[in-house]
Design a protein around this motif. Structure first.
Motif, PDB file in Angstrom:
ATOM      1  N   ARG A 357      -5.755 -15.092  -2.439  1.00  0.00           N
ATOM      2  CA  ARG A 357      -4.798 -15.342  -1.582  1.00  0.00           C
ATOM      3  C   ARG A 357      -4.413 -13.917  -1.726  1.00  0.00           C
ATOM      4  O   ARG A 357      -3.987 -13.596  -0.045  1.00  0.00           O
ATOM      5  N   ILE A 358      -4.312 -12.932  -2.249  1.00  0.00           N
ATOM      6  CA  ILE A 358      -3.794 -11.637  -2.019  1.00  0.00           C
ATOM      7  C   ILE A 358      -4.731 -10.816  -1.090  1.00  0.00           C
ATOM      8  O   ILE A 358      -4.206 -10.238  -0.200  1.00  0.00           O
ATOM      9  N   HIS A 359      -5.807 -11.252  -1.223  1.00  0.00           N
ATOM     10  CA  HIS A 359      -6.875 -10.552  -0.333  1.00  0.00           C
ATOM     11  C   HIS A 359      -6.659 -11.161   1.133  1.00  0.00           C
ATOM     12  O   HIS A 359      -6.671 -10.198   1.971  1.00  0.00           O
ATOM     13  N   ALA A 360      -6.396 -12.292   1.174  1.00  0.00           N
ATOM     14  CA  ALA A 360      -6.071 -12.831   2.395  1.00  0.00           C
ATOM     15  C   ALA A 360      -4.943 -12.229   3.164  1.00  0.00           C
ATOM     16  O   ALA A 360      -4.586 -11.806   4.409  1.00  0.00           O
ATOM     17  N   TYR A 361      -3.688 -12.243   2.108  1.00  0.00           N
ATOM     18  CA  TYR A 361      -2.599 -11.306   2.967  1.00  0.00           C
ATOM     19  C   TYR A 361      -2.904  -9.821   3.173  1.00  0.00           C
ATOM     20  O   TYR A 361      -2.465  -9.300   3.944  1.00  0.00           O
ATOM     21  N   ASP A 362      -3.764  -9.355   2.231  1.00  0.00           N
ATOM     22  CA  ASP A 362      -4.325  -7.757   2.611  1.00  0.00           C
ATOM     23  C   ASP A 362      -4.788  -7.802   4.001  1.00  0.00           C
ATOM     24  O   ASP A 362      -4.621  -6.958   4.972  1.00  0.00           O
ATOM     25  N   VAL A 363      -5.835  -8.831   4.210  1.00  0.00           N
ATOM     26  CA  VAL A 363      -6.477  -8.875   5.638  1.00  0.00           C
ATOM     27  C   VAL A 363      -5.603  -9.110   6.710  1.00  0.00           C
ATOM     28  O   VAL A 363      -5.786  -8.474   7.763  1.00  0.00           O
ATOM     29  N   ALA A 364      -4.717 -10.055   6.434  1.00  0.00           N
ATOM     30  CA  ALA A 364      -3.827 -10.492   7.594  1.00  0.00           C
ATOM     31  C   ALA A 364      -2.915  -9.296   7.924  1.00  0.00           C
ATOM     32  O   ALA A 364      -2.827  -9.088   8.990  1.00  0.00           O
ATOM     33  N   GLY A 365      -2.423  -8.817   6.898  1.00  0.00           N
ATOM     34  CA  GLY A 365      -1.575  -7.423   7.233  1.00  0.00           C
ATOM     35  C   GLY A 365      -2.205  -6.520   7.684  1.00  0.00           C
ATOM     36  O   GLY A 365      -1.555  -5.789   8.683  1.00  0.00           O
ATOM     37  N   SER A 366      -3.494  -6.178   7.521  1.00  0.00           N
ATOM     38  CA  SER A 366      -4.266  -4.931   7.911  1.00  0.00           C
ATOM     39  C   SER A 366      -4.483  -5.226   9.515  1.00  0.00           C
ATOM     40  O   SER A 366      -4.831  -4.147  10.235  1.00  0.00           O
ATOM     41  N   LEU A 367      -4.799  -6.419   9.836  1.00  0.00           N
ATOM     42  CA  LEU A 367      -5.093  -6.614  11.188  1.00  0.00           C
ATOM     43  C   LEU A 367      -4.035  -7.061  12.212  1.00  0.00           C
ATOM     44  O   LEU A 367      -4.314  -6.949  13.379  1.00  0.00           O
ATOM     45  N   ALA A 368      -2.958  -7.190  11.610  1.00  0.00           N
ATOM     46  CA  ALA A 368      -1.864  -7.752  12.386  1.00  0.00           C
ATOM     47  C   ALA A 368      -1.471  -6.959  13.505  1.00  0.00           C
ATOM     48  O   ALA A 368      -1.057  -7.210  14.827  1.00  0.00           O
TER      49      ALA A 368
END
Length: 452
Positions: A357-368
């Motif tokens: 889940r944290i990796h998913a937030y990381d990816v989403a935040g990085s790409l947003a």
């Protein structure tokens, strides 16, 4: 650069044994072949849509459909990855993309190409990618006790694939057709799914499959818990916050404006040379990440990331092609080294029960913020000139690295495998924002139980 203490030297000596095993080799092959296919896709889309009378805007729309679905749903994919078997989710995602790309190949072979259909296929691919990506974070530490070495090896393979992919796609378009590239892309997903099918993962750490139950309420609870765990780690959300600025002011405008400037001033061949130099630099950065073992990984990564400024700055200054290529190589090496340091920090500092889940937030935040930076590149270039925007991007890259180094939680984060023992307040990281050791039990202890 902060050197690794002498006590960590034996780990470097045994890194080969710690990284390479049958199961990691299968995962390594799956990531490399999938990356090869992904780097072929832009060439196939551009060539195929242009041949059927569509313009550059249609190509961008087709790519945006995939990116939007991925960025919008990857957080939900993280919850799924923490609730179910990550290997099965990844295999399922690969099989879905095998089907969609085979369908796209059939459409291009038949000559019946409709933009909305291609966009729909891209959207489904983005959904599958959102389900696939979160599981990557937890798979690496379960397959290798040397997480940094594993990430470095995967980065080298992905970088090499990024160099080869466009060239292979160009040959297929020339000798076959865009449909042939889509068929080859579908094949890469089949090979990735086969490698993952043969893979046998050690069991997750005790408690890492603990979930809130079933149903929509439990799903929302898991989503909220992931967000709370993300916010509890100051080093984590601080980097993502800085990275949003980086995407808007540096990476977003650099990609389109460098392409436009180099092609207009020096031609397509020069841009190909610069792009190849960037890819070669990422390979070098991955190799350096295999060798260097900094004690404070994010500090070392931020220092290396300074090198990215050479890419937009050299193009913005109007330097010769060899100098721009050298700047691109330095930029690729710095970005690649930072990527390995960051991925390893997340995978080793975050407890396994919330890692996906944290990796998913990381990816989403990085790409947003990347689409925002790309969208603002054109108006900014019209107002200031593309060369000035690129020079500003180079200066901002320095500022971003300085900001990372000025954050105590980022520059002071110590790698897990150099700590002697967790101290009060750092065992879980929720009290101080600095997580303690989170290496999985599966990485440290062999087990006869395997996930199938």
């Amino acid at each position: 650069m902060d050197a690794t203490p002498a006590r960590s030297a034996p780990q470097g000596a045994t890194a080969g044994r710690a990284v390479w095993s049958r199961d990691f080799a299968l995962f390594f092959a799956a990531r490399a072949v999938a990356r090869l296919g992904d780097t072929m896709l832009p060439v196939a889309l551009a060539a195929g849509l242009l041949q059927h009378g569509y313009g550059a805007g249609a190509v961008g729309l087709a790519m945006a459909a995939t990116a939007a679905a991925f960025a919008g749903l990857v957080v939900f994919g993280g919850v799924l990855a923490d609730r179910f078997s990550t290997r099965r989710l990844m295999i399922g995602a690969d099989l879905v993309r095998l089907g969609t790309q085979a369908l796209a190949a059939a459409l291009f072979f038949s000559g019946h190409v409709v933009l909305w259909q291609i966009c729909a296929i891209g959207f489904v691919n983005g959904v599958a990618g959102a389900v696939f990506q979160p599981g990557v974070a937890s798979t690496v530490p379960r397959l290798s006790s040397d997480v940094q070495g594993a990430n470095g090896a995967i980065r080298v393979a992905e970088s090499a694939a990024q160099l080869a992919g466009p060239a292979v796609a160009g040959l297929l378009v020339g000798f076959a057709s865009p449909g042939g590239v889509f068929a080859a892309h579908a094949t890469t997903y089949a090979l990735s799914a086969l490698c993952l099918l043969l893979l046998r993962l050690p069991p997750p750490a005790p408690g890492s499959r603990a979930v809130s139950g079933r149903g929509s309420r439990a799903f929302r609870a898991d989503l909220v818990q992931g967000w709370r765990e993300f916010c509890a780690r100051r080093w984590l959300w601080s980097v993502i916050a800085v990275w949003c600025v980086y995407m808007i002011a540096v990476w977003g405008p650099t990609v389109p404006l460098v392409a436009a400037e180099v092609v207009q001033e020096h031609g397509a061949r020069a841009y190909g040379l610069v792009n190849s130099a960037l890819g070669a630099g990422t390979v070098v950065g991955g190799l350096l990440a295999l060798r260097l073992r900094p004690r404070r990984m994010l500090r070392a990564g931020a220092i290396a990331l300074v090198g990215f400024a050479a890419f937009p700055a050299s193009v913005g200054a109007g330097l010769d092609v060899p100098v721009m290529a050298a700047g691109a190589a330095v930029a690729g090496a710095g970005m690649s080294f930072w990527g390995v340091m960051w991925a390893t920090s997340v995978q080793t500092q975050v407890p396994p029960d919330v890692l996906n889940r944290i990796h998913a937030y990381d990816v989403a935040g990085s790409l947003a913020m990347m689409p925002v930076g790309q969208a603002l590149a054109g108006p900014a270039a019209s107002a200031l000139g593309a060369d000035h925007v690129l020079l500003v991007a180079g200066a901002t890259s320095f500022a971003v690295c300085a900001a990372l180094l000025l954050i105590p939680a980022v520059r002071g984060l110590v790698r897990v495998d150099t700590r002697t023992a967790p101290t009060a307040g750092t065992a879980t990281g929720t009290a101080t924002g600095t997580p303690g050791p989170a290496r999985t039990a599966a990485a440290a202890e062999p087990s006869r139980t395997r996930e199938r």
